[in-house]
Design a protein around this motif. Sequence first.
Motif, mmCIF file in Angstrom:
data_model
loop_
_atom_site.group_PDB
_atom_site.id
_atom_site.type_symbol
_atom_site.label_atom_id
_atom_site.label_comp_id
_atom_site.label_asym_id
_atom_site.label_seq_id
_atom_site.Cartn_x
_atom_site.Cartn_y
_atom_site.Cartn_z
ATOM 1 N N CYS A 97 -5.875 -6.977 -19.515
ATOM 2 C CA CYS A 97 -4.843 -7.868 -19.926
ATOM 3 C C CYS A 97 -4.545 -8.535 -20.594
ATOM 4 O O CYS A 97 -5.111 -8.088 -21.355
ATOM 5 N N GLU A 126 -8.466 -12.747 -17.694
ATOM 6 C CA GLU A 126 -7.786 -12.346 -16.931
ATOM 7 C C GLU A 126 -8.221 -11.260 -16.804
ATOM 8 O O GLU A 126 -8.598 -10.462 -15.851
ATOM 9 N N HIS A 154 -12.595 -10.031 -9.018
ATOM 10 C CA HIS A 154 -12.186 -9.434 -7.942
ATOM 11 C C HIS A 154 -12.552 -8.071 -7.417
ATOM 12 O O HIS A 154 -12.560 -7.709 -6.241
ATOM 13 N N LYS A 185 -5.709 -0.824 -7.116
ATOM 14 C CA LYS A 185 -4.191 -0.953 -7.886
ATOM 15 C C LYS A 185 -3.359 -2.084 -8.179
ATOM 16 O O LYS A 185 -2.561 -2.740 -8.537
ATOM 17 N N ALA A 186 -2.850 -1.880 -6.135
ATOM 18 C CA ALA A 186 -1.617 -2.771 -6.135
ATOM 19 C C ALA A 186 -2.293 -4.086 -5.936
ATOM 20 O O ALA A 186 -1.673 -5.242 -5.806
ATOM 21 N N MET A 187 -4.191 -4.216 -6.002
ATOM 22 C CA MET A 187 -4.451 -5.787 -5.991
ATOM 23 C C MET A 187 -4.492 -5.978 -7.428
ATOM 24 O O MET A 187 -3.817 -7.506 -7.976
ATOM 25 N N ASP A 214 -2.513 -4.860 -9.828
ATOM 26 C CA ASP A 214 -0.704 -5.581 -9.982
ATOM 27 C C ASP A 214 -0.547 -6.682 -9.784
ATOM 28 O O ASP A 214 0.400 -7.401 -11.155
ATOM 29 N N GLN A 215 -0.919 -7.029 -8.754
ATOM 30 C CA GLN A 215 -0.966 -9.061 -7.845
ATOM 31 C C GLN A 215 -1.217 -9.955 -8.583
ATOM 32 O O GLN A 215 -0.824 -10.884 -9.195
ATOM 33 N N LEU A 216 -2.584 -9.534 -9.567
ATOM 34 C CA LEU A 216 -2.980 -9.991 -10.106
ATOM 35 C C LEU A 216 -3.287 -10.495 -11.715
ATOM 36 O O LEU A 216 -2.896 -11.183 -12.647
ATOM 37 N N GLY A 217 -1.023 -9.711 -11.690
ATOM 38 C CA GLY A 217 -0.535 -9.470 -13.602
ATOM 39 C C GLY A 217 -1.478 -8.505 -14.442
ATOM 40 O O GLY A 217 -0.868 -8.325 -15.793
#
Length: 166
Positions: free
Chosen positions: A79, A84, A91, A115-117, A119-122
């Motif tokens: 991150c 972050e 999470h 992975k999608a989660m 990605d959404q978290l940046g």
Amino acid sequence: MLVIHQRIEPRAHWNVELRLNYEARSKSRLRCFSTEGEDVGLFLERGQPPLADGDFLLANDGRVVRVAAAAERLLHVTCANARELNRAAYHLGNRHVALQVGDGWLRLLDDYVLKAMLDQLGATVEAVEAPFQPEHGAYGGGHHHSHHGEEEFNYAPKLHQFGVRR
């Protein structure tokens, strides 16, 4: 079949090597094969932490067996800053994900939903092939040892000591 019932302290030499992924290293009962192709039966004490890369076992015939962590498909997470990365770890922990914690990075088994989660978290997430050695948890009992540089984590757990005041 090579039969194994016992964990032992590290040795300078070994006769047999087992290359196992994390799931296999987490089992106390397992049929597997040595790197040389020999049939192996693990019958370890239940309730112990998973076997780690570099752990040693003693076979019933007296041979010393070294455990090696096999490379697996992992997600390597970094991150932009510590906050972050802590947020990503929170999470993942909230979902009870087995997590390997490094200096400025996290690793977990490859999972497209996680992975999608991330990605959404940046987070920056890349697929890697590497041995997986996640934390075994604050409430893990039984077998305790530290590796060089990890002496501060060599402690016995204190579980729910109700009624005890300090």
